[in-house]
Design a protein around this motif. Structure first.
Motif, mmCIF file in Angstrom:
data_model
loop_
_atom_site.group_PDB
_atom_site.id
_atom_site.type_symbol
_atom_site.label_atom_id
_atom_site.label_comp_id
_atom_site.label_asym_id
_atom_site.label_seq_id
_atom_site.Cartn_x
_atom_site.Cartn_y
_atom_site.Cartn_z
ATOM 1 N N ARG A 80 0.818 -1.215 0.000
ATOM 2 C CA ARG A 80 0.000 0.000 0.000
ATOM 3 C C ARG A 80 0.858 1.274 0.000
ATOM 4 N N SER A 81 2.021 1.208 0.631
ATOM 5 C CA SER A 81 2.848 2.407 0.751
ATOM 6 C C SER A 81 3.925 2.506 -0.330
ATOM 7 N N HIS A 82 3.993 1.547 -1.240
ATOM 8 C CA HIS A 82 5.022 1.563 -2.274
ATOM 9 C C HIS A 82 4.773 2.717 -3.244
ATOM 10 N N LEU A 83 5.858 3.367 -3.680
ATOM 11 C CA LEU A 83 5.727 4.549 -4.528
ATOM 12 C C LEU A 83 5.080 4.238 -5.870
ATOM 13 N N ALA A 84 5.322 3.036 -6.393
ATOM 14 C CA ALA A 84 4.755 2.672 -7.687
ATOM 15 C C ALA A 84 3.270 2.381 -7.624
ATOM 16 N N VAL A 85 2.733 2.182 -6.419
ATOM 17 C CA VAL A 85 1.334 1.780 -6.259
ATOM 18 C C VAL A 85 0.510 2.832 -5.528
ATOM 19 N N LYS A 86 1.161 3.550 -4.628
ATOM 20 C CA LYS A 86 0.455 4.455 -3.718
ATOM 21 C C LYS A 86 -0.455 5.434 -4.434
#
Length: 407
Positions: A369-375
Motif C-alpha cells: 500500500r505504501s510503495h511509490l509505484a502503487v500508492k
C-alpha cells in the motif's frame, strides 16, 4: 581508528571508494574485500564487502539482541532494559506496558518492541533448557459463539487455578467496530473477582480488523506473559462462527465452549471450528438447561465419531462450578499425553512457522500500500472499480503489475 572499531561504531555507514583498510583478504579476484574477524565480536556473522558501490554489509545470520540494541537511542535502550527487568521479576505494570508497546503500530515503537521480544525469547529459551526442555506454560485457547459464557467460565476457572497456586494470564479479545474502529473492552468488567487476584493478569485487546477471532499481536502477548512467570495462559477469542479458529495456531490446547441451545448434530459435523477443537464443553448445564445440555452433549459425541475425532465432550456449569475441576483434569491429561508423545513440541514448532508467515503477509500488504509505484494509483483504480469501469480482478492485476515493475 582500527577497522573493527570503525565498522562497529558506524554499522550502517557507506565508506567512500578511497577508504583503505589493512589486514584484509580477497574473497575472489574481483575488487571485493571480506573481513571475517568480526565473527569473534558478534555471534551474528557479519560480512563486509567493499566494491565500486561502497562498503555493504550482508547479514548471514540473525542479529543478536546486542546488535539490535545498537540501533536504538539511549532512551529506548533504557526503556527496553526497564521493561525486561520488570517483566522477568513479575511486575504486572511492566507486563502491561510491554504488551502496549508490542500492540503499537508506530514504526519506531515496533522496532523497540522487536528488540524487547528478542530478549524475552532468549530468556524464555534459557528457562526451558533449565526445565529439561519442557514448556514453561500451558497455553489454552477458548472460543465459542456469543453468549456461550466464556467470560463467566474464565473467572470461575481462573479462580480455581489461582487457589491451586497457579499464575494465570487471560488475553481477552474484543471485536472492534467496523464503523468507528472502537472497541468496548468489557470482558475485564465481567471478571471482577479474578481481576483483583494478584496471581492473575487480565488483558483485554481489540481485534482492529484482524480476522480469526484474535489480534495481530496475540502471539507476542503470549510470549510476554510467559516471560512474566505465568504458567497458564488463557486466550479468549471474540464470539466466533465456524471458520474463525486462528487461535488454534497459537495454543497447546483449543477448547470450544458451547451453550445448550447450540444447534443440532448437523452443526457439529460441519467442517471448521468443530474439527479443530481438542475439547468441547457444553456450558450453562444447570437449572432448566440440564436436559438440553445432555441432549447437545450426546449429539456432539456422535458428531465427533463421524469426524473421527477423539476429542472429549463434557458438560459444565460456570455458574455453579460443576464440572470445572473435572475439566481441568482432562486438560492436564491432554497436556501430559501430547507432551509425552512429542506432539506438543511439534505443534509449537509448527506454530512458529505460521506466526512468521502471518507477519510476512501483514507487512507485505502494508509495504504494498505504501510503495511509490502503487500508492498514487490505488485511489484512481478504486474509483474506477466503484464506478464499474474496471472489474476488481483487473484492477488488482494492474496494481500488482505496477508493484512488480517498481521493485
Amino acid at each position: 581508528m582500527k577497522i573493527l572499531s570503525l565498522l562497529l561504531r558506524f554499522p550502517h555507514c557507506y565508506f567512500p571508494r578511497r577508504t583503505y583498510f589493512t589486514n584484509f583478504h580477497f574473497t575472489s579476484r574481483a575488487v571485493l574485500m571480506c573481513i571475517d574477524s568480526l565473527t569473534s565480536v558478534h555471534p551474528g556473522r557479519t560480512k563486509w564487502i567493499h566494491s565500486s558501490n561502497g562498503l555493504r554489509r550482508n547479514l548471514c545470520q540473525q542479529a543478536s539482541p546486542d546488535e539490535q540494541i545498537e540501533g536504538l537511542s539511549d532512551r529506548e535502550q533504557r526503556l527496553v532494559d526497564r521493561l525486561y527487568s520488570g517483566l522477568i521479576e513479575g511486575h504486572r505494570a511492566c507486563l502491561a506496558e510491554a504488551i502496549t508497546l508490542v500492540e503499537s503500530t508506530q514504526s519506531r515503537k515496533k522496532k523497540v518492541a522487536q528488540v524487547l521480544l528478542q530478549k524475552v525469547l532468549s530468556y524464555h529459551r534459557e528457562q526451558e533448557k533449565l526445565n529439561q526442555g519442557k514448556p514453561l506454560a500451558f497455553r489454552v485457547g477458548l472460543s465459542g459463539p456469543p453468549g456461550a459464557g466464556k467470560s463467566t467460565f474464565i473467572e470461575c476457572f481462573g479462580k480455581m487455578l489461582t487457589e491451586r497456586k497457579y499464575k494465570v494470564s487471560v488475553l481477552a479479545v474484543d471485536p472492534s467496530s467496523s464503523t468507528s474502529g472502537g472497541s468496548l473492552l468489557g470482558d475485564k468488567t465481567r471478571m471482577t473477582e479474578l481481576s483483583r487476584d494478584m496471581n492473575a493478569y487480565i488483558r483485554p485487546s481489540p481485534t482492529r480488523g484482524t480476522l480469526g477471532g484474535v489480534t495481530r499481536t496475540t502471539n507476542e502477548a503470549i510470549l510476554l506473559c510467559e516471560g512474566g512467570g505465568y504458567n497458564v495462559v488463557l486466550v479468549e477469542t471474540v464470539g466466533v462462527g465456524q471458520s474463525e479458529f486462528a487461535v488454534a495456531d497459537m495454543v497447546d490446547m483449543f477448547i470450544l465452549l458451547l451453550p445448550p441451545a447450540g444447534g443440532d448434530e448437523l452443526q457439529g459435523i460441519k467442517r471448521g471450528i468443530i474439527e479443530m477443537a481438542d475439547l468441547v464443553a457444553i456450558n450453562k448445564a444447570d437449572g432448566d438447561l440440564v436436559v438440553p445440555a445432555r441432549r447437545i452433549q450426546a449429539e456432539y459425541v456422535s458428531a465427533m465419531k463421524l469426524l473421527r475425532k477423539r476429542s472429549k465432550v463434557m458438560r459444565i456449569s460456570a455458574k455453579t462450578g460443576e464440572g470445572i475441576s473435572d475439566m481441568w483434569d482432562k486438560m492436564t491429561e491432554f497436556r501430559d499425553v501430547t507432551l509425552g508423545s512429542g506432539e506438543l513440541i511439534a505443534r509449537r514448532r509448527k506454530q512458529q512457522k505460521v506466526w512468521m508467515w502471518n507477519l510476512i503477509q501483514e507487512n507485505m500488504l502494508e509495504h504494498f500500500r505504501s510503495h511509490l509505484a502503487v500508492k498514487d494509483k490505488i485511489p484512481l483504480l478504486e474509483e474506477k472499480v466503484l464506478s464499474g469501469v474496471l472489474s476488481p480482478g483487473l484492477a488488482a492485476d494492474l496494481l500488482l503489475k505496477a508493484f512488480k515493475d517498481g521493485l
